[in-house]
Enzyme design. Structure first.
Site, PDB file in Angstrom:
ATOM      1  N   GLY A  12       2.322   2.393  10.731  1.00 48.53           N
ATOM      2  CA  GLY A  12       3.290   3.478  10.592  1.00 48.53           C
ATOM      3  C   GLY A  12       3.956   3.874  11.900  1.00 48.53           C
ATOM      4  O   GLY A  12       4.585   4.927  11.982  1.00 48.53           O
ATOM      5  N   LYS A  53       0.216   4.291  -0.343  1.00 51.17           N
ATOM      6  CA  LYS A  53      -0.396   5.519   0.197  1.00 51.17           C
ATOM      7  C   LYS A  53      -0.095   6.693  -0.740  1.00 51.17           C
ATOM      8  O   LYS A  53       0.027   6.478  -1.947  1.00 51.17           O
ATOM      9  CB  LYS A  53       0.080   5.759   1.632  1.00 51.17           C
ATOM     10  CG  LYS A  53      -0.056   4.484   2.483  1.00 51.17           C
ATOM     11  CD  LYS A  53       0.101   4.695   3.940  1.00 51.17           C
ATOM     12  CE  LYS A  53      -0.105   3.369   4.659  1.00 51.17           C
ATOM     13  NZ  LYS A  53      -0.122   3.480   6.087  1.00 51.17           N
ATOM     14  N   GLU A  87      -6.943   4.814   7.470  1.00 46.27           N
ATOM     15  CA  GLU A  87      -6.691   6.235   7.171  1.00 46.27           C
ATOM     16  C   GLU A  87      -7.893   6.848   6.455  1.00 46.27           C
ATOM     17  O   GLU A  87      -8.225   8.013   6.652  1.00 46.27           O
ATOM     18  CB  GLU A  87      -5.393   6.377   6.348  1.00 46.27           C
ATOM     19  CG  GLU A  87      -4.179   6.188   7.241  1.00 46.27           C
ATOM     20  CD  GLU A  87      -2.947   5.635   6.543  1.00 46.27           C
ATOM     21  OE1 GLU A  87      -2.869   5.675   5.302  1.00 46.27           O
ATOM     22  OE2 GLU A  87      -2.053   5.144   7.259  1.00 46.27           O
ATOM     23  N   ASN A  96       0.870  -1.175   0.000  1.00 46.79           N
ATOM     24  CA  ASN A  96       0.000   0.000   0.000  1.00 46.79           C
ATOM     25  C   ASN A  96       0.911   1.230   0.000  1.00 46.79           C
ATOM     26  O   ASN A  96       1.462   1.585   1.037  1.00 46.79           O
ATOM     27  CB  ASN A  96      -0.885  -0.043   1.255  1.00 46.79           C
ATOM     28  CG  ASN A  96      -1.695   1.230   1.425  1.00 46.79           C
ATOM     29  OD1 ASN A  96      -1.789   2.053   0.516  1.00 46.79           O
ATOM     30  ND2 ASN A  96      -2.281   1.400   2.606  1.00 46.79           N
ATOM     31  N   SER A 122       3.245  -1.961  10.335  1.00 49.60           N
ATOM     32  CA  SER A 122       4.693  -2.033  10.576  1.00 49.60           C
ATOM     33  C   SER A 122       5.306  -3.385  10.196  1.00 49.60           C
ATOM     34  O   SER A 122       6.161  -3.909  10.906  1.00 49.60           O
ATOM     35  CB  SER A 122       5.017  -1.665  12.028  1.00 49.60           C
ATOM     36  OG  SER A 122       4.605  -0.333  12.299  1.00 49.60           O
ATOM     37  N   HIS A 131      -9.533   1.306   4.381  1.00 51.92           N
ATOM     38  CA  HIS A 131      -8.286   1.479   5.147  1.00 51.92           C
ATOM     39  C   HIS A 131      -8.549   2.436   6.308  1.00 51.92           C
ATOM     40  O   HIS A 131      -9.326   3.388   6.168  1.00 51.92           O
ATOM     41  CB  HIS A 131      -7.182   2.026   4.228  1.00 51.92           C
ATOM     42  CG  HIS A 131      -5.845   2.020   4.896  1.00 51.92           C
ATOM     43  ND1 HIS A 131      -5.476   2.980   5.791  1.00 51.92           N
ATOM     44  CD2 HIS A 131      -4.821   1.130   4.832  1.00 51.92           C
ATOM     45  CE1 HIS A 131      -4.252   2.692   6.249  1.00 51.92           C
ATOM     46  NE2 HIS A 131      -3.841   1.573   5.682  1.00 51.92           N
ATOM     47  N   GLU A 186      -5.623  -4.816  10.314  1.00 51.47           N
ATOM     48  CA  GLU A 186      -4.625  -3.772  10.543  1.00 51.47           C
ATOM     49  C   GLU A 186      -4.951  -3.008  11.823  1.00 51.47           C
ATOM     50  O   GLU A 186      -5.748  -2.050  11.791  1.00 51.47           O
ATOM     51  CB  GLU A 186      -4.601  -2.798   9.365  1.00 51.47           C
ATOM     52  CG  GLU A 186      -4.203  -3.439   8.056  1.00 51.47           C
ATOM     53  CD  GLU A 186      -3.583  -2.415   7.111  1.00 51.47           C
ATOM     54  OE1 GLU A 186      -2.479  -2.676   6.626  1.00 51.47           O
ATOM     55  OE2 GLU A 186      -4.192  -1.363   6.876  1.00 51.47           O
TER      56      GLU A 186
HETATM   57  P1  PGA Z   1       2.722   0.418   7.610  1.00 47.03           P
HETATM   58  O1  PGA Z   1       1.282   0.622   6.934  1.00 47.03           O
HETATM   59  O2  PGA Z   1       3.289  -0.864   7.061  1.00 47.03           O
HETATM   60  O3  PGA Z   1       3.515   1.632   7.166  1.00 47.03           O
HETATM   61  O4  PGA Z   1       2.526   0.354   9.079  1.00 47.03           O
HETATM   62  C1  PGA Z   1       0.411  -0.467   6.719  1.00 47.03           C
HETATM   63  C2  PGA Z   1      -0.877   0.022   6.110  1.00 47.03           C
HETATM   64  O5  PGA Z   1      -1.350   1.092   6.478  1.00 47.03           O
HETATM   65  O6  PGA Z   1      -1.453  -0.657   5.228  1.00 47.03           O
END
Ligand code: PGA
Length: 256
Positions: free
Chosen positions: A180, A11, A104, A9, A220, A102, A174
């Site tokens: 993140g 982003k 976010e 992903n 992460s 997601h 998630e």
């Molecule tokens: P990350 O993000 O690996 O940077 O923690 C995962 C995601 O949001 O899909």
């Protein structure tokens, strides 16, 4: 036997040119030692370039195969929805996957279980495979409600989805506190939730669908923790954010 599935992903990262360079670089170094399915989800602006360069690279390197997914879409077909992209538009350029719900999008852009549900329905209608993201915040986990919260999201997000459609669904667990932050869930905790998700799917769609369901962990994921996550019985793959836009890290994750 479920095929492992690793998706990146991206982003809001990488320009169109950077996307092309990234894919060329991956293709030159590519080895799929684990026989897994791989997808990348760049921003809308680079989806077409990603598909085109992958096609070119596949001719040069027979073992190279990566699918392309989008990070979001709207559920309507067309019309006065300024700033949105429709499932038909994604389908028309050859998009195979779409990330839906997601955290976010839920937290920053007001996505609700109702809109997620509409988007999942629209994706299936266009034969685009959704990667449905679910997971709890730190507050919900600390209150001891992580499992009920996550399973409730699934029940709402999949309302009206048929058994046949559920057969091509991917769910990404998630936990928001792990995204993140560098803090990943322990493989045991992640597996416990993925098992609870599988049991929930069994309750809704039966044993066969639940046993074939691909469940990813996300939050992460890095080269240093992918192997132990993938060793867990109910974790079939990963949705990778930050580490998916670094060529060497993404390759190391693929070759866990
Ligand atoms: P990350 O993000 O690996 O940077 O923690 C995962 C995601 O949001 O899909």
């Amino acid at each position: 036997m479920r095929t492992p599935f690793i998706a990146g992903n991206w982003k809001m990262n990488l320009s169109d040119n950077e996307t092309v360079e990234f894919i060329k670089d991956i293709s030159h170094k590519f080895e799929n030692r684990n026989n897994i399915e791989i997808a990348i989800c760049p921003p809308f602006t680079s989806l077409k370039s990603a598909l085109d360069i992958i096609e070119e690279e596949m001719i040069k390197n027979e073992s190279f195969k990566i699918m392309v997914g989008a990070q979001n879409m709207y559920f309507k077909e067309s019309g006065a929805y300024t700033g949105e992209v429709s499932p038909g538009m994604l389908k028309s350029i050859g998009i195979k996957y779409v990330i839906i719900g997601h955290s976010e999008r839920r937290e920053l852009f007001g996505e609700t279980d109702e809109s997620v549900n509409n988007k999942i329905k629209a994706a299936f209608k266009h034969k685009i495979k959704p990667i449905l993201c679910v997971g709890e915040s730190l507050k919900i986990r600390e209150e001891g409600n992580a499992v009920s919260h996550t399973l409730n999201q699934i029940k709402k997000d999949l309302q009206g989805i048929s058994k046949e459609e559920a057969g091509s669904l991917t769910i990404a667990y998630e936990p928001i506190w792990a995204i993140g932050t560098g803090k990943n869930a322990t493989p045991q905790d992640a597996n416990e939730m993925c098992k609870a998700i599988r049991d929930q799917i069994k309750e809704i769609y039966g044993k066969e669908i639940s046993e074939n369901l691909t469940i990813q962990y996300g939050g992460s994921v890095k080269p240093s923790n992918i192997k132990e996550l993938m060793a867990m019985p109910d974790i079939d793959g990963a949705l990778v954010g930050g580490a998916s836009i670094k060529v060497d890290d993404f390759l190391a994750i693929i070759n866990y």
